[in-house]
Design a protein around this motif. Structure first.
Motif, PDB file in Angstrom:
ATOM      1  N   GLN A   1      -6.433   2.217  -4.186  1.00  0.00           N
ATOM      2  CA  GLN A   1      -7.685   1.807  -3.554  1.00  0.00           C
ATOM      3  C   GLN A   1      -7.704   0.300  -3.301  1.00  0.00           C
ATOM      4  OE1 GLN A   1     -10.461   3.385  -6.408  1.00  0.00           O
ATOM      5  NE2 GLN A   1     -10.559   5.395  -5.408  1.00  0.00           N
TER       6      GLN A   1
ATOM      7  N   GLN B   1      -5.827  -6.673   7.918  1.00  0.00           N
ATOM      8  CA  GLN B   1      -5.952  -6.274   9.326  1.00  0.00           C
ATOM      9  C   GLN B   1      -7.056  -7.075  10.007  1.00  0.00           C
ATOM     10  OE1 GLN B   1      -6.575  -2.066   8.752  1.00  0.00           O
ATOM     11  NE2 GLN B   1      -4.454  -1.575   9.219  1.00  0.00           N
ATOM     12  N   GLN B   2      -8.169  -7.237   9.309  1.00  0.00           N
ATOM     13  CA  GLN B   2      -9.281  -8.000   9.873  1.00  0.00           C
ATOM     14  C   GLN B   2      -8.874  -9.454  10.097  1.00  0.00           C
ATOM     15  OE1 GLN B   2     -12.080  -6.721  11.038  1.00  0.00           O
ATOM     16  NE2 GLN B   2     -12.654  -8.736  11.766  1.00  0.00           N
TER      17      GLN B   2
ATOM     18  N   GLU C   1       0.835  -1.213   0.000  1.00  0.00           N
ATOM     19  CA  GLU C   1       0.000   0.000   0.000  1.00  0.00           C
ATOM     20  C   GLU C   1       0.864   1.255   0.000  1.00  0.00           C
ATOM     21  OE1 GLU C   1      -3.138   2.346   2.907  1.00  0.00           O
ATOM     22  OE2 GLU C   1      -2.872   0.188   3.188  1.00  0.00           O
TER      23      GLU C   1
ATOM     24  N   GLU D   1      -5.376  -0.495  -0.414  1.00  0.00           N
ATOM     25  CA  GLU D   1      -6.004  -0.102   0.858  1.00  0.00           C
ATOM     26  C   GLU D   1      -7.038  -1.152   1.279  1.00  0.00           C
ATOM     27  OE1 GLU D   1      -5.671   4.789   0.581  1.00  0.00           O
ATOM     28  OE2 GLU D   1      -7.477   3.791  -0.166  1.00  0.00           O
ATOM     29  N   ASN D   2      -7.802  -1.627   0.308  1.00  0.00           N
ATOM     30  CA  ASN D   2      -8.787  -2.688   0.567  1.00  0.00           C
ATOM     31  C   ASN D   2      -8.098  -3.951   1.071  1.00  0.00           C
ATOM     32  OD1 ASN D   2     -11.496  -2.317   0.417  1.00  0.00           O
ATOM     33  ND2 ASN D   2     -11.723  -3.073  -1.663  1.00  0.00           N
ATOM     34  N   ASN D   3      -7.032  -4.331   0.386  1.00  0.00           N
ATOM     35  CA  ASN D   3      -6.281  -5.523   0.786  1.00  0.00           C
ATOM     36  C   ASN D   3      -5.742  -5.379   2.209  1.00  0.00           C
ATOM     37  OD1 ASN D   3      -6.769  -6.551  -1.753  1.00  0.00           O
ATOM     38  ND2 ASN D   3      -4.709  -6.121  -2.528  1.00  0.00           N
ATOM     39  N   THR D   4      -5.240  -4.203   2.538  1.00  0.00           N
ATOM     40  CA  THR D   4      -4.704  -3.968   3.876  1.00  0.00           C
ATOM     41  C   THR D   4      -5.815  -4.074   4.917  1.00  0.00           C
ATOM     42  OG1 THR D   4      -2.924  -2.567   3.035  1.00  0.00           O
ATOM     43  CG2 THR D   4      -3.469  -2.325   5.355  1.00  0.00           C
ATOM     44  N   LEU D   5      -6.983  -3.513   4.618  1.00  0.00           N
ATOM     45  CA  LEU D   5      -8.105  -3.621   5.556  1.00  0.00           C
ATOM     46  C   LEU D   5      -8.487  -5.087   5.795  1.00  0.00           C
ATOM     47  CD1 LEU D   5     -10.466  -0.681   4.501  1.00  0.00           C
ATOM     48  CD2 LEU D   5      -9.188  -0.925   6.631  1.00  0.00           C
ATOM     49  N   HIS D   6      -8.548  -5.862   4.726  1.00  0.00           N
ATOM     50  CA  HIS D   6      -8.860  -7.289   4.868  1.00  0.00           C
ATOM     51  C   HIS D   6      -7.757  -8.002   5.654  1.00  0.00           C
ATOM     52  CE1 HIS D   6     -12.490  -7.282   2.503  1.00  0.00           C
ATOM     53  NE2 HIS D   6     -11.871  -6.715   1.483  1.00  0.00           N
TER      54      HIS D   6
END
Length: 151
Positions: A88, A98-99, A32, A91-96
């Motif tokens: 984008q 993190q989850q 990211e 960022e989506n991959n990082t959010l997933h």
């Protein structure tokens, strides 16, 4: 004698999964940051090229040169749009990521808590065994020497 923690293999598996999720999250964050850095570089390059175009217009230029500048700026704009989509996505991959890391960490903590409880119970059992042995030893000693004297 202490009983082994029966869920030890599961605890080790969860530790490995959490470690892997941590490593993967680090890679996602790095990707990211790299994507954002590239976008920033493109935007900076576009701004510099637009400044060159303004300077060239002020000095006068042919229609062909102007068309070339505008065409190149259009390509840079396309690259910026594409890189914005990449940012984008990262960022989506990082959010997933993190989850996923949070889920693995929560599971690890649950198994670790069970392990700590098991260890505490085993320690308590061991202390009771030791106390029982001391009580038996004292009872035998008192039975052979009721006044507690050494002969």
């Amino acid at each position: 004698m202490s009983q082994p923690f029966t869920l030890q293999p599961l605890l080790e598996l969860m530790q490995n999964r959490t470690d892997e999720a941590t490593r993967k999250l680090g890679q996602l964050i790095a990707a990211e940051q790299n994507a954002k850095s590239r976008l920033q570089m493109l935007e900076q390059y576009r701004a510099e090229y637009a400044d060159k175009l303004r300077d060239a217009i002020a000095q006068g230029m042919t229609r062909q040169v102007l068309a070339n500048y505008q065409d190149f700026l259009g390509r840079i704009d396309e690259a910026i749009q594409q890189q914005t989509r990449v940012v984008q996505q990262t960022e989506n991959n990082t959010l997933h990521g993190q989850q996923h890391w949070k889920e693995q960490n929560t599971r690890l903590k649950a198994i670790d808590t069970l392990s700590l409880r098991h260890d505490a119970k085993e320690k308590q059992r061991e202390e009771k065994r030791e106390q029982k042995l001391l009580d038996e030893f004292s009872a035998r000693k008192y039975a052979t020497d009721p006044e507690g004297r050494n002969n």
